[in-house]
Design a protein around this motif. Structure first.
Motif, mmCIF file in Angstrom:
data_model
loop_
_atom_site.group_PDB
_atom_site.id
_atom_site.type_symbol
_atom_site.label_atom_id
_atom_site.label_comp_id
_atom_site.label_asym_id
_atom_site.label_seq_id
_atom_site.Cartn_x
_atom_site.Cartn_y
_atom_site.Cartn_z
ATOM 1 N N UNK A 10 -26.620 -17.937 -14.449
ATOM 2 C CA UNK A 10 -27.494 -18.566 -13.247
ATOM 3 C C UNK A 10 -28.564 -19.506 -13.775
ATOM 4 N N UNK A 11 -29.263 -18.877 -15.005
ATOM 5 C CA UNK A 11 -30.449 -19.871 -15.488
ATOM 6 C C UNK A 11 -29.938 -21.088 -15.942
ATOM 7 N N UNK A 23 -31.816 -14.928 -22.915
ATOM 8 C CA UNK A 23 -32.923 -15.796 -22.687
ATOM 9 C C UNK A 23 -33.549 -15.463 -21.239
ATOM 10 N N UNK A 24 -34.690 -15.320 -21.067
ATOM 11 C CA UNK A 24 -35.242 -15.283 -19.569
ATOM 12 C C UNK A 24 -36.325 -16.313 -19.263
ATOM 13 N N UNK A 25 -35.934 -17.106 -18.393
ATOM 14 C CA UNK A 25 -37.032 -17.951 -17.861
ATOM 15 C C UNK A 25 -37.313 -17.806 -16.507
ATOM 16 N N UNK A 26 -38.692 -17.742 -16.174
ATOM 17 C CA UNK A 26 -39.106 -17.508 -14.822
ATOM 18 C C UNK A 26 -38.608 -18.593 -13.979
ATOM 19 N N UNK A 35 -34.256 -30.513 -23.600
ATOM 20 C CA UNK A 35 -35.015 -29.045 -23.992
ATOM 21 C C UNK A 35 -33.940 -28.264 -24.252
ATOM 22 N N UNK A 36 -34.726 -27.338 -25.103
ATOM 23 C CA UNK A 36 -33.558 -26.318 -25.483
ATOM 24 C C UNK A 36 -34.805 -24.767 -25.689
ATOM 25 N N UNK A 37 -34.023 -23.669 -25.260
ATOM 26 C CA UNK A 37 -34.867 -22.692 -25.378
ATOM 27 C C UNK A 37 -33.701 -21.575 -26.381
ATOM 28 N N UNK A 38 -34.075 -20.974 -27.445
ATOM 29 C CA UNK A 38 -33.118 -20.452 -28.270
ATOM 30 C C UNK A 38 -32.870 -19.163 -27.764
ATOM 31 N N UNK A 39 -31.867 -18.343 -28.162
ATOM 32 C CA UNK A 39 -31.491 -17.160 -27.747
ATOM 33 C C UNK A 39 -32.667 -16.130 -27.914
#
Length: 69
Positions: A10-11, A23-26, A35-39
């Motif tokens: 979903x994210x 990974x949790x993104x509000x 952009x990248x957000x690692x695990x």
């Protein structure tokens, strides 16, 4: 396990950025392109163009363009 995977999908679909597993993104966060957000990270805020967040990070911040955390 299934619940975590569904949240991950979903994210990933919502933000169209590279987002690592577990990974949790509000929902109120804003991610620019490329952009990248690692695990295993937790993020709430704004992430600018070309920035990335390393693994196991917990951030509540406004991050500008081309930053690495």
């Amino acid at each position: 396990m299934v619940k975590d995977f569904l949240r991950y999908l979903k994210t990933k679909i919502r933000f169209k950025s590279k987002i690592g597993y577990m990974t949790i993104v509000s929902q109120k966060s804003r991610l620019d392109e490329m952009t990248k957000i690692h695990s295993h990270s937790l993020f709430h805020g704004t992430l600018g163009l070309g920035s990335y967040i390393g693994p196991y990070s917990k951030l509540n911040a406004r991050i500008g363009r081309f930053c690495s955390i």
